[in-house]
Design a protein around this motif. Structure first.
Motif, PDB file in Angstrom:
ATOM      1  N   ILE A   7       0.671  -1.268   0.015  1.00 51.20           N
ATOM      2  CA  ILE A   7       0.126  -0.074   0.064  1.00 51.20           C
ATOM      3  C   ILE A   7       0.958   1.412  -0.112  1.00 51.20           C
ATOM      4  N   ALA A   8       1.659   1.136   0.862  1.00 55.06           N
ATOM      5  CA  ALA A   8       2.698   2.378   1.015  1.00 55.06           C
ATOM      6  C   ALA A   8       3.680   2.572  -0.305  1.00 55.06           C
ATOM      7  N   GLY A   9       4.021   1.470  -0.821  1.00 54.11           N
ATOM      8  CA  GLY A   9       4.925   1.634  -2.034  1.00 54.11           C
ATOM      9  C   GLY A   9       6.371   1.425  -1.452  1.00 54.11           C
ATOM     10  N   GLN A  10       7.152   1.688  -2.447  1.00 49.53           N
ATOM     11  CA  GLN A  10       8.676   1.682  -1.974  1.00 49.53           C
ATOM     12  C   GLN A  10       9.383   2.961  -1.506  1.00 49.53           C
ATOM     13  N   VAL A  11      10.254   2.893  -1.027  1.00 47.20           N
ATOM     14  CA  VAL A  11      10.849   4.125  -0.683  1.00 47.20           C
ATOM     15  C   VAL A  11      12.318   3.921  -0.978  1.00 47.20           C
ATOM     16  N   ILE A  12      13.106   4.794  -1.774  1.00 48.40           N
ATOM     17  CA  ILE A  12      14.253   4.756  -2.111  1.00 48.40           C
ATOM     18  C   ILE A  12      15.212   5.993  -1.427  1.00 48.40           C
ATOM     19  N   SER A  13      16.106   5.660  -0.669  1.00 51.85           N
ATOM     20  CA  SER A  13      16.786   6.797  -0.100  1.00 51.85           C
ATOM     21  C   SER A  13      17.931   7.193  -1.117  1.00 51.85           C
ATOM     22  N   VAL A  14      17.936   8.421  -1.306  1.00 54.16           N
ATOM     23  CA  VAL A  14      18.972   9.169  -1.938  1.00 54.16           C
ATOM     24  C   VAL A  14      20.037   9.763  -0.936  1.00 54.16           C
ATOM     25  N   GLU A  15      21.119   9.469  -1.120  1.00 53.43           N
ATOM     26  CA  GLU A  15      22.291   9.930  -0.107  1.00 53.43           C
ATOM     27  C   GLU A  15      23.309  10.637  -0.724  1.00 53.43           C
ATOM     28  N   GLY A  16      23.994  11.625   0.198  1.00 51.22           N
ATOM     29  CA  GLY A  16      25.224  12.360  -0.258  1.00 51.22           C
ATOM     30  C   GLY A  16      24.925  13.576  -1.010  1.00 51.22           C
ATOM     31  N   ASP A  17      25.929  14.122  -1.391  1.00 56.21           N
ATOM     32  CA  ASP A  17      25.931  15.355  -2.060  1.00 56.21           C
ATOM     33  C   ASP A  17      25.128  15.130  -3.763  1.00 56.21           C
ATOM     34  N   LEU A  18      24.553  16.210  -4.042  1.00 51.67           N
ATOM     35  CA  LEU A  18      23.901  16.104  -5.492  1.00 51.67           C
ATOM     36  C   LEU A  18      24.308  17.157  -6.066  1.00 51.67           C
ATOM     37  N   LEU A  19      25.626  17.184  -6.815  1.00 58.62           N
ATOM     38  CA  LEU A  19      26.379  18.275  -7.406  1.00 58.62           C
ATOM     39  C   LEU A  19      26.988  17.769  -8.593  1.00 58.62           C
ATOM     40  N   PHE A  45      14.646  11.950   0.087  1.00 60.47           N
ATOM     41  CA  PHE A  45      16.249  12.959   0.011  1.00 60.47           C
ATOM     42  C   PHE A  45      16.561  13.517   1.453  1.00 60.47           C
ATOM     43  N   SER A  46      16.225  12.679   2.476  1.00 60.64           N
ATOM     44  CA  SER A  46      16.854  13.283   3.970  1.00 60.64           C
ATOM     45  C   SER A  46      18.287  13.046   4.227  1.00 60.64           C
ATOM     46  N   ALA A  47      18.854  12.118   3.488  1.00 57.24           N
ATOM     47  CA  ALA A  47      20.374  11.900   3.689  1.00 57.24           C
ATOM     48  C   ALA A  47      20.997  12.562   2.801  1.00 57.24           C
ATOM     49  N   VAL A  48      20.422  13.712   2.014  1.00 57.86           N
ATOM     50  CA  VAL A  48      21.254  14.489   0.814  1.00 57.86           C
ATOM     51  C   VAL A  48      21.882  15.586   1.844  1.00 57.86           C
ATOM     52  N   GLY A  49      23.203  15.808   1.459  1.00 55.43           N
ATOM     53  CA  GLY A  49      23.845  16.983   1.694  1.00 55.43           C
ATOM     54  C   GLY A  49      23.545  18.135   0.934  1.00 55.43           C
ATOM     55  N   GLU A  72       3.486   6.078 -10.085  1.00 53.99           N
ATOM     56  CA  GLU A  72       3.612   7.247  -9.483  1.00 53.99           C
ATOM     57  C   GLU A  72       5.153   7.493  -8.653  1.00 53.99           C
ATOM     58  N   LEU A  73       5.860   8.610  -8.673  1.00 53.57           N
ATOM     59  CA  LEU A  73       7.079   8.902  -7.876  1.00 53.57           C
ATOM     60  C   LEU A  73       6.794  10.139  -7.247  1.00 53.57           C
ATOM     61  N   THR A  74       7.162  10.426  -6.081  1.00 51.98           N
ATOM     62  CA  THR A  74       6.946  11.426  -5.232  1.00 51.98           C
ATOM     63  C   THR A  74       8.105  11.646  -4.462  1.00 51.98           C
ATOM     64  N   ALA A  75       8.480  13.038  -4.130  1.00 52.75           N
ATOM     65  CA  ALA A  75       9.855  13.261  -3.618  1.00 52.75           C
ATOM     66  C   ALA A  75       9.394  13.553  -1.917  1.00 52.75           C
ATOM     67  N   ILE A  76      10.013  13.086  -1.108  1.00 51.62           N
ATOM     68  CA  ILE A  76       9.989  13.259   0.498  1.00 51.62           C
ATOM     69  C   ILE A  76      11.185  13.700   1.092  1.00 51.62           C
ATOM     70  N   ASN A  77      11.042  14.443   1.968  1.00 53.50           N
ATOM     71  CA  ASN A  77      12.126  15.396   2.812  1.00 53.50           C
ATOM     72  C   ASN A  77      12.980  15.909   1.683  1.00 53.50           C
ATOM     73  N   THR A  78      12.603  16.676   1.138  1.00 52.96           N
ATOM     74  CA  THR A  78      13.224  17.328  -0.151  1.00 52.96           C
ATOM     75  C   THR A  78      14.237  18.611   0.477  1.00 52.96           C
ATOM     76  N   PRO A  79      15.659  18.733   0.117  1.00 56.65           N
ATOM     77  CA  PRO A  79      16.054  19.640   0.764  1.00 56.65           C
ATOM     78  C   PRO A  79      15.658  21.244   0.364  1.00 56.65           C
ATOM     79  N   GLU A  80      15.803  22.059   1.359  1.00 59.17           N
ATOM     80  CA  GLU A  80      15.115  23.472   1.111  1.00 59.17           C
ATOM     81  C   GLU A  80      16.016  23.959  -0.110  1.00 59.17           C
ATOM     82  N   ASP A  81      17.308  23.866  -0.403  1.00 55.93           N
ATOM     83  CA  ASP A  81      18.027  24.163  -1.428  1.00 55.93           C
ATOM     84  C   ASP A  81      17.325  23.651  -2.553  1.00 55.93           C
ATOM     85  N   LEU A  82      17.282  22.454  -2.663  1.00 57.01           N
ATOM     86  CA  LEU A  82      16.556  22.029  -4.205  1.00 57.01           C
ATOM     87  C   LEU A  82      15.324  22.578  -4.240  1.00 57.01           C
TER      88      LEU A  82
END
Length: 96
Positions: A7-19, A45-49, A72-82
């Protein structure tokens, strides 16, 4: 997969700097993970620097793949800079 996970679907963690210097390698790995997804998915995106505009490009690559594969793809914990970059170019709604 349990019923709750289905029901919740998958969560994929994005980590590190996205530069510019790191995004190509991260994009390849992330797209490979997304190719395995069936059903709704969230990118966490909670583990993104640090981020720069290449992070927005990464999001659009992921969004295009999800659209092509029909999930469907959604973003969660999106960094304020992004979010700020997305606001600047008028695409903030894509990250919610």
């Amino acid at each position: 997969m349990s019923k709750a996970e289905a029901i919740a679907g998958q969560v994929i963690s994005v980590e590190g700097d996205l530069l510019f210097s790191t995004v190509v390698e991260k994009r390849t790995a992330l797209l490979n993970q997304l190719k395995q997804v069936q059903g709704p998915c969230q990118l966490d995106f909670s583990a993104v620097g640090r981020v720069d505009s290449s992070a927005l490009s990464l999001w659009f690559c992921c969004e295009r793949l999800a659209l092509a594969r029909g999930f469907e793809l959604t973003a969660i914990n999106t960094p304020e800079d992004l979010l700020s970059i997305a606001r600047l170019v008028g695409v903030e709604e894509n990250l919610h």
